[in-house]
Design an enzyme around this catalytic site. Structure first.
Site, PDB file in Angstrom:
ATOM      1  CG  ASP A  78      -2.092  -0.952   1.066  1.00 37.84           C
ATOM      2  OD1 ASP A  78      -2.263  -1.510  -0.031  1.00 37.84           O
ATOM      3  OD2 ASP A  78      -2.830  -1.148   2.049  1.00 37.84           O
ATOM      4  N   GLY A  79       2.020   1.230   0.663  1.00 39.67           N
ATOM      5  CA  GLY A  79       2.895   2.391   0.695  1.00 39.67           C
ATOM      6  C   GLY A  79       3.391   2.778  -0.691  1.00 39.67           C
ATOM      7  CG  ASN A 147      -4.008   6.265   3.229  1.00 36.75           C
ATOM      8  OD1 ASN A 147      -5.002   5.935   2.591  1.00 36.75           O
ATOM      9  ND2 ASN A 147      -3.136   5.399   3.689  1.00 36.75           N
ATOM     10  CG  ASP A 148      -3.097   9.854   6.893  1.00 34.80           C
ATOM     11  OD1 ASP A 148      -1.944  10.196   6.568  1.00 34.80           O
ATOM     12  OD2 ASP A 148      -3.344   8.736   7.384  1.00 34.80           O
ATOM     13  CB  ALA A 189      -4.188   4.632   7.103  1.00 36.50           C
ATOM     14  CE1 TYR A 190      -1.466   7.660  14.443  1.00 40.24           C
ATOM     15  CE2 TYR A 190      -0.806   9.578  13.160  1.00 40.24           C
ATOM     16  CZ  TYR A 190      -0.859   8.893  14.367  1.00 40.24           C
ATOM     17  OH  TYR A 190      -0.291   9.453  15.486  1.00 40.24           O
ATOM     18  CG  ASN A 191      -9.487   7.685  11.048  1.00 41.90           C
ATOM     19  OD1 ASN A 191      -9.877   8.606  11.738  1.00 41.90           O
ATOM     20  ND2 ASN A 191     -10.278   6.687  10.679  1.00 41.90           N
ATOM     21  CD  GLN A 246       4.512   7.202   0.949  1.00 38.91           C
ATOM     22  OE1 GLN A 246       4.258   7.955   0.012  1.00 38.91           O
ATOM     23  NE2 GLN A 246       4.381   5.882   0.854  1.00 38.91           N
TER      24      GLN A 246
END
Length: 288
Positions: A78-79, A147-148, A189-191, A246
């Site tokens: 995914d990255g 993503n964020d 993700a982080y959320n 990133q």
């Protein structure tokens, strides 16, 4: 390359551009297999420059590649896909993710599934999802996130104060480790790890999630994507802005970052049978 408007599919597909996970020269064998499978169905493959250099092939800059091919193929996890989406965003080109990572929320095609998927692809048995992107503006610099965008403290020894406005009107002040501004795609993700809600990925909405807030009254907020959100750093320590985990930017006291929905979407190629709730069940082990 033309788009079939009625089906949101590609037509007359002749070429694909391949981007490999960085610092992974061992992917040479996978690329050769990908090239063989694509060539067998009449699709020529071309490598992105850094990917090509990594495995001793010739390649093209990403901009040149996007102008040359009908779609991109991200090979990794995914990255890797996140990076490819951001770097190719201005070209509005569809992207297929091949998963060589672990979790694979976004990259749903494994190497052992590629041949069968491409057989269906040639039969127009696939779909292209349009995913919301967000745009951040900071000190005349603009960037997009899939993503964020995370506003985070610089030092682990202190918390950060952030004042927030919606369409120019104050609505909250955050005090804690930071704030996550997530797209629906990024909600897993982080959320998610910060206690934020899961939001169906084709929704157009912002998710604002405080990270380790000092006050228990601070809660995640889901709001329509037609607002512009502004965050101002109100203490003297400054902060960092992290884009999709990133890219990193620094922001100082009284500086603001404005975030809004991007004008265009990311376009991801998926199997027609891919179901978001099946993905959640598999990846999050719901029901086990």
């Amino acid at each position: 390359m033309k788009l079939k408007k009625s089906l949101n599919l590609l037509e007359n597909v002749k070429s694909a551009g391949v981007v490999l996970r960085p610092s992974s020269p061992e992917l040479k064998e996978e690329y050769l297999e990908i090239k063989r499978i694509f060539n067998d169905i009449g699709i020529e493959t071309y490598l992105e420059y850094n990917s090509a250099k990594m495995i001793d092939f010739d390649g093209f800059s990403l901009n040149s590649l996007c102008n040359k091919v009908d779609f991109l193929v991200s090979v990794g996890g995914d990255g890797t896909l996140l990076s490819v989406v951001r770097r190719s965003f201005k070209h509005n080109i569809p992207i297929l993710g091949i998963n060589l990572g672990t979790l694979g929320f976004l990259t749903d095609i494994n190497m052992d599934e590629l041949e069968n998927f491409l057989t269906n692809f040639k039969k127009e048995n696939y779909r292209i999802d349009n995913r919301m992107m967000i745009e951040g503006n900071l000190n005349l610099n603009s960037f997009v996130a899939f993503n964020d965008i995370v506003i985070s403290r610089k030092s682990i020894s202190s918390m950060i104060s952030i004042d927030a406005k919606i369409d120019g009107k104050p609505f909250n002040s955050y005090y804690g480790d930071g704030v996550i501004i997530s797209t629906p795609t990024g909600s897993t993700a982080y959320n998610l790890s910060a206690g934020g809600p899961l939001v169906y990925p084709l929704t157009e909405a912002f998710i604002i999630t405080p990270v380790a807030p000092h006050s228990l009254t601070q809660r995640p907020l889901v709001m329509p994507a037609d607002f512009e959100i502004e965050f101002t750093i109100s203490d003297n320590q400054g902060a960092v802005i992290i884009v999709d985990g990133q890219d990193i930017y620094e922001i100082g006291q009284n500086d603001s970052i404005k975030i809004k929905i991007a004008q265009d979407n990311a376009r991801l190629i998926h199997r027609t049978e891919r179901n978001y709730f099946d993905v959640l069940n598999e990846k999050l082990r719901w029901g086990n």
